[in-house]
Design an enzyme around this catalytic site. Structure first.
Site, mmCIF file in Angstrom:
data_model
loop_
_atom_site.group_PDB
_atom_site.id
_atom_site.type_symbol
_atom_site.label_atom_id
_atom_site.label_comp_id
_atom_site.label_asym_id
_atom_site.label_seq_id
_atom_site.Cartn_x
_atom_site.Cartn_y
_atom_site.Cartn_z
ATOM 1 N N CYS A 211 0.839 -1.190 0.000
ATOM 2 C CA CYS A 211 0.000 0.000 0.000
ATOM 3 C C CYS A 211 0.879 1.246 0.000
ATOM 4 C CB CYS A 211 -0.956 -0.056 1.192
ATOM 5 S SG CYS A 211 -2.276 1.171 1.152
ATOM 6 N N ASP B 162 -9.410 -2.897 -7.223
ATOM 7 C CA ASP B 162 -8.883 -1.814 -6.403
ATOM 8 C C ASP B 162 -9.372 -0.494 -6.981
ATOM 9 O OD1 ASP B 162 -7.362 0.080 -5.062
ATOM 10 O OD2 ASP B 162 -5.531 -1.139 -5.098
ATOM 11 N N HIS C 113 -7.884 -3.733 -3.023
ATOM 12 C CA HIS C 113 -6.708 -3.182 -2.362
ATOM 13 C C HIS C 113 -6.416 -3.957 -1.079
ATOM 14 C CE1 HIS C 113 -3.835 0.110 -2.117
ATOM 15 N NE2 HIS C 113 -4.070 0.180 -0.821
#
Length: 286
Positions: free
Chosen positions: A177, A225, A254
Site C-alpha cells: 500500500c 482496487d 486493495h
C-alpha cells in the site's frame, strides 16, 4: 510525502470475500507452508494468531534499532537462526498502519523463507500509536503526512545495510500500500537494491519514470482496487523496459494480502506470496 488511500475501503463493492476452508494455525505449526496457510485462510480477515510465531525455533526475531547520521530509529528484524542458510536480505516498507502485528508476521515469514529481513519504523520519533488490531486508518494520516522523502530513503538504506550485515550478499525491497508506493519510488530514484516486489503501490507518481527502472520489478495488484485502477497498472507495465512481472488479480481489491483485515483475499495472497518468493530466489540468491 503522503499517500492517503483508505486501505479498508479502496475495493469495489462487487467483491465478496469467499468462504475459506482448509488448514488453520494448528496445521501451520505442524509444517504446512506459508503459501498453503494463506490459501486456506481459515480465521483470516480479522486479527488472528501469527502464521510464523515470534518464538519460531528456526529464526531469531526482535525489535532493534537502526542508525544513520544523527538519526536513530526503531525497527523490527528477523533472521534465520542458521546464518549459513541465509538466501539474501529483504527490506520491508510499512503500510500506513506502521509496524503492526501483521507486518511483523510478514517480516518473520520472509525470515522463515531464508531471508534476513527488517522493517524500519518510518514513523520513528513521531509518537505514532500501535496499529495492532486497529480499524481506523485515519489515525495514521498525520504521521504519514510528516514523512520526508530523503529521510525515508535514508531509513530504508539503513535497513539494507542491516540485512547485509546479517550474511545477505544481496538485498531486495518490498512494500505494501503506502509502502508499496514508497518502494516503487526507491526503484526509480535510488536503485540501491537488487530486486523489488511491490504490493498495490500507487503507480501514478512514477508513471513518467517507468522506463528508467532498471532493477528487476515484480508487482501484485487487485483488479477491483478503486484507488489504483487496473488500466493505470497496465499502462505502467507497458512503459517498463527491463525485467518485470506485473500481475493483476481480478478477484482482489486493495490490501488483499493483509490477512488481519477484511480486505484479505486468500487466492490472490497465496499466489502473490509464491511469486514474490520465486522472484527473490531468482535475483537475490548467491
Amino acid at each position: 510525502m503522503s499517500e492517503f488511500t483508505d486501505p479498508t475501503r479502496a475495493t469495489s463493492p462487487r467483491l465478496k470475500r469467499r468462504t475459506f476452508v482448509g488448514m488453520g494455525a494448528t496445521s501451520v505449526a505442524f509444517g504446512a507452508s506459508i503459501a498453503a496457510a494463506l490459501a486456506a485462510g481459515e480465521g483470516f480477515g480479522s486479527p488472528h494468531p501469527p502464521i510464523v510465531a515470534e518464538d519460531d525455533p528456526t529464526l531469531t526475531a526482535a525489535a532493534t534499532t537502526l542508525t544513520h547520521e544523527d538519526r536513530t530509529l526503531d525497527a523490527y528484524g528477523a533472521v534465520p537462526r542458521d546464518a549459513a542458510s541465509t538466501k539474501g536480505g529483504v527490506v520491508v516498507v510499512q503500510a500506513i498502519w506502521g509496524i503492526d502485528a501483521q507486518l511483523r508476521d510478514v517480516v518473520r515469514r520472509f525470515a522463515k523463507a531464508g531471508y534476513a529481513t527488517i522493517a524500519p519504523d518510518l514513523y520513528a520519533g513521531m509518537g505514532a500509536p500501535s496499529a495492532d488490531g486497529a480499524a481506523d486508518y485515519t489515525v495514521f494520516r498525520t504521521f504519514a503526512g510528516q514523512l520526508v522523502a530523503a529521510t525515508v530513503t535514508a531509513d530504508l538504506l539503513a535497513g539494507r545495510d542491516w540485512v547485509k550485515s546479517h550474511n545477505a550478499a544481496k538485498a531486495g525491497i518490498t512494500g505494501f500500500c503506502m509502502g508499496g508506493g514508497i518502494a516503487l519510488r526507491q526503484a526509480v530514484a535510488n536503485p540501491n537494491y537488487d530486486a523489488a516486489a511491490i504490493w498495490y503501490g500507487d503507480v501514478g507518481p512514477v508513471m513518467g519514470d517507468a522506463g528508467d527502472i532498471s532493477l528487476p520489478l515484480l508487482g501484485s495488484y487487485g483488479g477491483r482496487d478503486t484507488s489504483i485502477p487496473a488500466e493505470d497498472v497496465r499502462n505502467f507495465e507497458s512503459a517498463l523496459s527491463d525485467k518485470h512481472d506485473i500481475k493483476i488479480y481480478d478477484d482482489a481489491g486493495h490490501a488483499f494480502f493483509d490477512d488481519t483485515r477484511s480486505s484479505y483475499v486468500a487466492s490472490a495472497a497465496a499466489d502473490a506470496w509464491t511469486r514474490t518468493l520465486a522472484w527473490f530466489a531468482k535475483y537475490l540468491h548467491g
